[in-house]
Design a protein around this motif. Structure first.
Motif, PDB file in Angstrom:
ATOM      1  N   ARG A 115     -42.254 -10.526 -18.705  1.00  0.00           N
ATOM      2  CA  ARG A 115     -41.454 -10.426 -19.902  1.00  0.00           C
ATOM      3  C   ARG A 115     -42.120 -10.481 -21.268  1.00  0.00           C
ATOM      4  NH1 ARG A 115     -35.483 -12.879 -20.586  1.00  0.00           N
ATOM      5  NH2 ARG A 115     -35.020 -12.196 -22.841  1.00  0.00           N
ATOM      6  N   ASP A 116     -43.019 -11.524 -21.506  1.00  0.00           N
ATOM      7  CA  ASP A 116     -44.091 -11.338 -23.137  1.00  0.00           C
ATOM      8  C   ASP A 116     -44.542 -10.411 -23.090  1.00  0.00           C
ATOM      9  OD1 ASP A 116     -42.980 -14.213 -23.066  1.00  0.00           O
ATOM     10  OD2 ASP A 116     -44.827 -15.335 -22.070  1.00  0.00           O
ATOM     11  N   ALA A 117     -45.159  -9.964 -21.799  1.00  0.00           N
ATOM     12  CA  ALA A 117     -45.708  -8.903 -22.482  1.00  0.00           C
ATOM     13  C   ALA A 117     -45.455  -7.326 -22.675  1.00  0.00           C
ATOM     14  CB  ALA A 117     -47.090  -8.462 -20.803  1.00  0.00           C
ATOM     15  N   PHE A 118     -43.855  -7.327 -22.297  1.00  0.00           N
ATOM     16  CA  PHE A 118     -43.345  -5.948 -22.407  1.00  0.00           C
ATOM     17  C   PHE A 118     -42.675  -6.584 -23.606  1.00  0.00           C
ATOM     18  CE2 PHE A 118     -38.074  -4.609 -21.968  1.00  0.00           C
ATOM     19  CZ  PHE A 118     -38.809  -3.680 -21.940  1.00  0.00           C
ATOM     20  N   ILE A 119     -41.801  -7.838 -24.165  1.00  0.00           N
ATOM     21  CA  ILE A 119     -42.305  -7.921 -25.030  1.00  0.00           C
ATOM     22  C   ILE A 119     -42.420  -7.515 -26.368  1.00  0.00           C
ATOM     23  CG2 ILE A 119     -40.741  -9.022 -26.949  1.00  0.00           C
ATOM     24  CD1 ILE A 119     -39.308 -10.978 -25.093  1.00  0.00           C
ATOM     25  N   GLU A 120     -43.879  -7.395 -26.099  1.00  0.00           N
ATOM     26  CA  GLU A 120     -45.184  -7.398 -26.918  1.00  0.00           C
ATOM     27  C   GLU A 120     -45.430  -5.603 -27.111  1.00  0.00           C
ATOM     28  OE1 GLU A 120     -48.033  -6.686 -29.668  1.00  0.00           O
ATOM     29  OE2 GLU A 120     -46.949  -8.911 -29.262  1.00  0.00           O
ATOM     30  N   LYS A 121     -45.084  -5.107 -25.516  1.00  0.00           N
ATOM     31  CA  LYS A 121     -45.370  -3.730 -25.540  1.00  0.00           C
ATOM     32  C   LYS A 121     -44.052  -3.277 -26.816  1.00  0.00           C
ATOM     33  CE  LYS A 121     -47.193  -0.001 -23.592  1.00  0.00           C
ATOM     34  NZ  LYS A 121     -48.691  -0.007 -23.238  1.00  0.00           N
ATOM     35  N   VAL A 122     -42.890  -3.604 -26.531  1.00  0.00           N
ATOM     36  CA  VAL A 122     -41.652  -3.571 -27.508  1.00  0.00           C
ATOM     37  C   VAL A 122     -42.634  -3.006 -29.595  1.00  0.00           C
ATOM     38  CG1 VAL A 122     -39.446  -2.860 -28.039  1.00  0.00           C
ATOM     39  CG2 VAL A 122     -39.943  -3.666 -25.908  1.00  0.00           C
ATOM     40  N   TRP A 123     -42.294  -4.567 -29.445  1.00  0.00           N
ATOM     41  CA  TRP A 123     -43.229  -4.364 -30.909  1.00  0.00           C
ATOM     42  C   TRP A 123     -44.183  -3.139 -31.335  1.00  0.00           C
ATOM     43  CZ3 TRP A 123     -40.696  -6.667 -34.564  1.00  0.00           C
ATOM     44  CH2 TRP A 123     -40.119  -7.720 -34.549  1.00  0.00           C
ATOM     45  N   GLU A 124     -45.291  -2.771 -30.214  1.00  0.00           N
ATOM     46  CA  GLU A 124     -46.102  -2.405 -30.654  1.00  0.00           C
ATOM     47  C   GLU A 124     -45.788  -0.873 -30.392  1.00  0.00           C
ATOM     48  OE1 GLU A 124     -49.232   0.060 -27.228  1.00  0.00           O
ATOM     49  OE2 GLU A 124     -49.501  -2.273 -27.203  1.00  0.00           O
ATOM     50  N   TRP A 125     -44.369  -0.587 -29.771  1.00  0.00           N
ATOM     51  CA  TRP A 125     -43.648   0.821 -29.834  1.00  0.00           C
ATOM     52  C   TRP A 125     -43.414   0.666 -31.553  1.00  0.00           C
ATOM     53  CZ3 TRP A 125     -38.804   2.274 -31.113  1.00  0.00           C
ATOM     54  CH2 TRP A 125     -39.002   3.374 -31.568  1.00  0.00           C
ATOM     55  N   LYS A 126     -42.400  -0.097 -31.395  1.00  0.00           N
ATOM     56  CA  LYS A 126     -41.679  -0.356 -33.019  1.00  0.00           C
ATOM     57  C   LYS A 126     -43.264  -0.117 -34.204  1.00  0.00           C
ATOM     58  CE  LYS A 126     -40.072  -2.554 -36.786  1.00  0.00           C
ATOM     59  NZ  LYS A 126     -40.313  -3.244 -38.368  1.00  0.00           N
ATOM     60  N   ARG A 127     -43.923  -0.648 -34.033  1.00  0.00           N
ATOM     61  CA  ARG A 127     -44.874  -0.986 -35.186  1.00  0.00           C
ATOM     62  C   ARG A 127     -45.144   0.879 -34.935  1.00  0.00           C
ATOM     63  NH1 ARG A 127     -46.724  -5.810 -32.398  1.00  0.00           N
ATOM     64  NH2 ARG A 127     -48.080  -4.794 -32.119  1.00  0.00           N
ATOM     65  N   GLU A 128     -46.047   1.650 -34.241  1.00  0.00           N
ATOM     66  CA  GLU A 128     -46.805   2.832 -33.686  1.00  0.00           C
ATOM     67  C   GLU A 128     -45.191   4.135 -34.056  1.00  0.00           C
ATOM     68  OE1 GLU A 128     -48.332   3.237 -30.335  1.00  0.00           O
ATOM     69  OE2 GLU A 128     -50.012   2.148 -30.893  1.00  0.00           O
ATOM     70  N   SER A 129     -43.817   4.292 -33.807  1.00  0.00           N
ATOM     71  CA  SER A 129     -42.611   5.103 -33.401  1.00  0.00           C
ATOM     72  C   SER A 129     -41.541   4.848 -34.062  1.00  0.00           C
ATOM     73  CB  SER A 129     -43.029   5.859 -32.401  1.00  0.00           C
ATOM     74  OG  SER A 129     -43.916   6.314 -31.482  1.00  0.00           O
ATOM     75  N   GLY A 130     -40.946   3.817 -34.030  1.00  0.00           N
ATOM     76  CA  GLY A 130     -40.043   2.847 -34.997  1.00  0.00           C
ATOM     77  C   GLY A 130     -40.491   2.984 -36.996  1.00  0.00           C
ATOM     78  N   GLY A 131     -38.768   3.409 -36.800  1.00  0.00           N
ATOM     79  CA  GLY A 131     -38.747   3.747 -38.408  1.00  0.00           C
ATOM     80  C   GLY A 131     -38.716   5.459 -38.490  1.00  0.00           C
ATOM     81  N   THR A 132     -38.766   6.403 -37.738  1.00  0.00           N
ATOM     82  CA  THR A 132     -38.952   7.874 -38.038  1.00  0.00           C
ATOM     83  C   THR A 132     -37.141   7.648 -39.432  1.00  0.00           C
ATOM     84  OG1 THR A 132     -39.533   8.290 -36.718  1.00  0.00           O
ATOM     85  CG2 THR A 132     -38.126   9.854 -38.021  1.00  0.00           C
ATOM     86  N   ILE A 133     -36.860   6.626 -39.166  1.00  0.00           N
ATOM     87  CA  ILE A 133     -35.583   7.150 -40.514  1.00  0.00           C
ATOM     88  C   ILE A 133     -36.343   6.616 -42.283  1.00  0.00           C
ATOM     89  CG2 ILE A 133     -33.925   5.141 -40.144  1.00  0.00           C
ATOM     90  CD1 ILE A 133     -31.615   6.762 -39.921  1.00  0.00           C
ATOM     91  N   GLN A 134     -36.702   6.164 -42.004  1.00  0.00           N
ATOM     92  CA  GLN A 134     -37.355   5.161 -43.437  1.00  0.00           C
ATOM     93  C   GLN A 134     -37.891   6.789 -43.847  1.00  0.00           C
ATOM     94  OE1 GLN A 134     -39.365   1.846 -42.403  1.00  0.00           O
ATOM     95  NE2 GLN A 134     -37.821   0.304 -42.841  1.00  0.00           N
ATOM     96  N   GLY A 135     -38.543   7.304 -43.460  1.00  0.00           N
ATOM     97  CA  GLY A 135     -38.903   8.571 -44.166  1.00  0.00           C
ATOM     98  C   GLY A 135     -38.442   9.727 -44.159  1.00  0.00           C
ATOM     99  N   GLN A 136     -37.452   9.911 -43.577  1.00  0.00           N
ATOM    100  CA  GLN A 136     -35.958  10.807 -43.716  1.00  0.00           C
ATOM    101  C   GLN A 136     -35.208  10.032 -45.187  1.00  0.00           C
ATOM    102  OE1 GLN A 136     -34.605  10.765 -39.447  1.00  0.00           O
ATOM    103  NE2 GLN A 136     -35.428  12.611 -39.322  1.00  0.00           N
ATOM    104  N   MET A 137     -35.273   8.460 -45.246  1.00  0.00           N
ATOM    105  CA  MET A 137     -34.287   8.235 -46.342  1.00  0.00           C
ATOM    106  C   MET A 137     -35.085   8.557 -47.162  1.00  0.00           C
ATOM    107  SD  MET A 137     -33.390   4.374 -44.905  1.00  0.00           S
ATOM    108  CE  MET A 137     -33.272   3.733 -46.455  1.00  0.00           C
TER     109      MET A 137
END
Length: 887
Positions: A115-137
């Motif tokens: 669980r802990d390592a998976f959640i860190e993996k999700v945070w890593e994805w968020k930092r690298e790939s999440g938030g595309t929509i912000q640039g579009q805004m």
């Protein structure tokens, strides 16, 4: 600010891509969108409905953002301290699914990581790939306060989640119980109603027999589309008044496969007219059956595991997938001779998971729930009492229909990514909720589930402003001013925010200031869906979706924004197509060219001369400006964006560009004093027009307004207001007469076959003294010249004006190719006569008239009348041309 920049500060043409990125970054760097909670200005606030961190901008987002940006930009110009707060939702299921797919591609899984390592993996994805929509805004021009950007899993927002969960748990509003949920066998979690999409499916309605195979002994025939669920049947229900089954009520029938007696019960829910009038009851796998099971205290065995496989029935079907079992059970019943009507096609609505696509399984499951009765009542009362106003009011019944009949809300999800439920279990069976400042004792274990994403997004209006701390942002900007969202999520998100907002408001927010209400927002503006130009809902399957960023690339952000705002009214859907975007692009170009022309002719800002020194045209355009500004204010205040945009569009295009600029050319040519006054009027019309358009079209208006005024930015400019001068009705009447005169002469010239740019001699008679001064304008706009001594009129036209009917006589000799014009008129006449004959025949057909709807008949009649008039006009024109030919 009286000396404008030269027109040379503008490029030769308007290309949005050359300006948008630099302008936007300049606004952000200058801090124009950063809100000051310590300001003395009145507060105005909107929190952005948080898009999923996995998402990208679609047309619905583009509409939302355009309307919110328009409201906040205008309020900023009106002198408010404006906060438009951005952020993103952690999107539990969507985000976890993406990362799990990535892990699968790498040959591993979340279980392998832990669980802990998976959640860190999700945070890593968020930092690298999440938030595309912000640039579009940013591409869209969103004037949000990026310094306050929030994420639903941020530390502060997590603290808010834990705080309210504990308070509600302690108040008895959160409890754990085994209830029926929407279960996803693929995701292996409960999912919310909004993540279930219903589709019409061609199923199989199979009828089978319970009880004896002997017709003289007790038996009942029931029908189902989900044969596999019969393994969980615990009753057969009939209507209490159904005489066919009265003797069977209270008896028991054997289950064909399971060692269980099936009682026959009576319940008014059963429709005696549907099918056989008897229904099988599977309380653990059907929501209606579950309610009946509660009423009759029926057993509720769960016959499927989390993956949708048959389990724990003690039959040979255990281990089968639910759809495999559906076929096997039907075949087994057929072998026993129990199938009465096999595989009858049956179209019915079936829920599917929005994320994984599979059929949803209603399943009895131990989950965490919010008791909503009191919360929903408070949310309803807030609208009834006017603390929150819904726009349009026509949506209020829909609102009350939901909140007045709301069921308890399942808030737990069997995921790892999300807000972990703050419930801990002790070694001796203790169950306790711990808040953000509390620590569970050693040896205790936390509940493995996470909260529904809608739980944290329901706190969005106040958690983003610092709650549970009593912050300056909360004091300044809460309640928020308006929520802008689509009517399609009125229940799923808006209702949850209202429930949480009214609950938290009663706890501690009411003490911030007496003016505060216990609601999260004062207004709710509900817009419709964005549909394609044919009115169809946009979808990937239909291939009619439009990428808003594609329109930004091709037509500019202003064109996209104006297209959407121009179609937006409370509660109404919007149909858009490429032609609409091109039209808006043309409008931006028209504004650019008009302003450039004005600057080339000395347009400037300054105090206008006394009205007595202005021309009728000047007074008319200034009065029209005053009226349009009033109409625009009225539209924006009522969230009628379409009304405001239509008023601005038609004023700018039809009145300023098509008429006043042409009249201004005549005045500019009339000498230095006239040119100077006209330049002032031009500047004093374009300045407020550009300011009024800037909330919707911020980029092109920024460039033009700065060139016109020399000001720092239109973002900082004040909102334009009417002059307060009484309207000059005489000037308006004179200009209206001039417009009619010009239009009729232009049409007459066209009928005579004259080239639009060709000047011809004309003599005007019957023009009264009040309108005599309009002759220079008429000559310029209708391409007329003063007649010479040898003038001989070849054609005349009479125009009925307000107080006179002048005649315009034109000498067209030598200006028209009579033979070519006669041939063209003859071709048009043949088409008009054909239309007249066809429509006349239809209207003479009694069979058509008796069957066709009245609107269709009226349309044919109008076509007939138009063809009749056109035929008469063209015959007259041909006769006149023949006379000219014979001279």
């Amino acid at each position: 600010m009286t000396t404008p920049d030269s027109s040379s500060s503008l490029p030769a043409s308007w290309n949005p891509a050359d300006h948008e990125e630099g302008l936007y970054q300049g606004w952000v760097d200058a801090g124009y969108f950063t809100a000051d909670s310590g300001s003395d200005k009145p507060g105005y606030s909107i929190v952005l409905p948080p898009p999923n961190v996995t998402g990208s901008l679609h047309m619905g987002h583009a509409l939302d953002h355009t309307l919110m940006d328009t409201l906040t930009r205008r309020k900023r110009m009106l002198g408010y301290e404006v906060l438009w707060l951005p952020g993103m939702d952690h999107a539990g299921i969507a985000t976890q699914t993406i990362v799990e797919k990535q892990l699968a591609a790498e040959g591993t899984s979340k279980e392998d990581l832990g669980r802990d390592a998976f959640i860190e993996k999700v945070w890593e994805w968020k930092r690298e790939s999440g938030g595309t929509i912000q640039g579009q805004m940013r591409r869209l021009g969103d004037g949000v306060d990026w310094s306050r950007d929030r994420f639903t899993m941020d530390e502060g927002l997590s603290r808010a989640v834990q705080t309210i969960f504990k308070q509600m748990y302690d108040d008895g509003l959160i409890y754990r119980a085994e209830r029926l949920v929407n279960w996803s066998p693929v995701l292996q979690t409960a999912i919310s109603d909004i993540e279930v999409k219903f589709e019409e499916v061609e199923g199989e309605l199979v009828s089978f027999r319970y009880g004896s195979m002997n017709d003289d002994e007790p038996h009942i025939v029931v029908a189902t589309t989900r044969m596999e669920t019969m393994l969980g049947d615990t009753a057969i229900a009939v209507h209490p008044d159904d005489e066919r089954y009265r003797a069977l009520v209270g008896t028991e029938l054997d289950h064909p496969f399971v060692d269980r007696k099936i009682p026959v019960i009576a319940d008014a829910y059963v429709d005696p007219e549907f099918g056989t009038g008897a229904v099988k009851i599977t309380p653990a796998h059907d929501p209606n059956d579950f309610e009946m099971g509660l009423r009759h205290d029926l057993p509720m065995p769960t016959i499927m595991d989390k993956a949708g496989r048959i389990a724990d029935t003690g039959t040979r079907f255990d281990g089968m997938d639910r759809f495999e079992a559906r076929v096997a059970i039907r075949e087994a019943l057929a072998e026993q001779g129990r199938v009465v009507d096999e595989k009858r096609p049956y179209l019915h609505s079936v829920g599917h998971s929005e994320r994984s696509g599979e059929t949803i399984e209603p399943r009895l499951s131990m989950q965490w729930w919010v008791k909503v009765d009191a919360l929903a009542k408070a949310a309803g009362d807030a609208v009834r009492e006017g603390d929150t106003v819904i726009h349009p009011a026509s949506q209020e019944p829909r609102w009350f229909g939901w909140v007045d009949d709301m069921h308890d809300w399942c808030i737990s999800r069997q995921l790892w990514w999300g807000h972990r439920i703050p419930i801990w279990y002790g070694p001796d069976g203790q169950v306790e909720c711990f808040g953000p400042d509390e620590t569970a004792p050693e040896g205790w274990t936390q509940d493995p589930d996470v909260l529904d994403t809608w739980f944290s997004s329901g706190l969005w209006p106040f958690s983003t402003l610092g709650w549970p701390e009593q912050t300056a942002d909360l004091d300044k900007f809460y309640p928020t001013s308006v929520l802008v969202t689509g009517y399609d999520i009125l229940f799923f998100w808006v209702a949850r925010m209202m429930m949480f907002g009214t609950y938290v408001g009663r706890l501690d927010l009411a003490g911030f200031a007496e003016r505060k209400a216990v609601v999260p927002f004062e207004d709710v503006f509900l817009h419709g869906l964005v549909r394609d130009e044919h009115g169809r809902k946009m979808s990937k399957s239909k291939g009619n979706g439009i990428d808003p960023l594609d329109w930004v690339d091709r037509f500019g952000a202003d064109a996209l924004r104006f297209t959407l705002a121009r179609g937006a009214n409370p509660g109404s859907d919007i149909s858009v197509g490429e032609s609409h975007a091109q039209s808006s692009r043309n409008f931006a170009t028209k504004l650019f060219n008009a302003t450039r022309f004005a600057l080339m002719n000395g347009a400037r800002i300054g105090e206008l001369p006394p009205r007595s020194e202005l021309t009728d045209a000047d007074r008319w355009i200034l009065d029209r400006l005053d009226q349009v500004l009033a109409d625009v204010d009225e539209g924006f205040e009522a969230y009628e964006f379409s009304k405001a945009c239509e008023a601005l569009y038609h004023f700018a295009w039809d009145e300023v560009c098509d008429w006043y600029l042409e009249l201004a050319k005549v005045q500019i040519a009339g000498g230095e004093d006239a040119a100077s006054r006209t330049a002032l009027v031009l500047g004093n019309v374009l300045d407020p027009l550009l300011r009024a358009l800037s909330p919707v079209m911020p980029f092109v208006t920024e460039v033009l307004w700065k060139a016109l005024t020399g000001g720092e930015s239109v973002v900082l400019a004040s909102w334009p207001t009417a002059s307060g001068q009484p309207a000059d009705t005489a000037a308006a009447a004179h200009v209206t007469d001039l417009q009619k005169l010009v239009t009729e002469v232009r049409r007459f010239r066209s009928d005579q076959g004259l080239n639009p740019g060709q000047k011809v001699a004309a003599r005007i008679s019957g023009l009264d003294d009040e309108l005599a001064h309009l002759r220079p304008y008429l000559d310029a706009l209708a391409k007329l010249t003063e007649p010479g001594d040898d003038f001989a009129a070849t054609a005349t036209v009479e125009v009925r004006l307000t107080g006179c009917t002048p005649t315009v006589a034109i000498d067209t000799s030598g200006t028209v190719d009579v033979a070519a014009e006669k041939a063209r008129a003859a071709k048009d006449l043949a088409a008009a006569e054909k239309e007249l004959a066809g429509t006349t025949a239809k209207l003479g057909n009694e069979q058509f008239l008796s069957k066709a709807p009245e609107p269709v008949v009226a349309k044919i009649r109008a076509r007939r009348d138009l063809a009749e008039a056109e035929t008469a006009r063209l015959r007259s024109k041909i006769a006149e041309l023949e006379q000219r030919e014979n001279r």
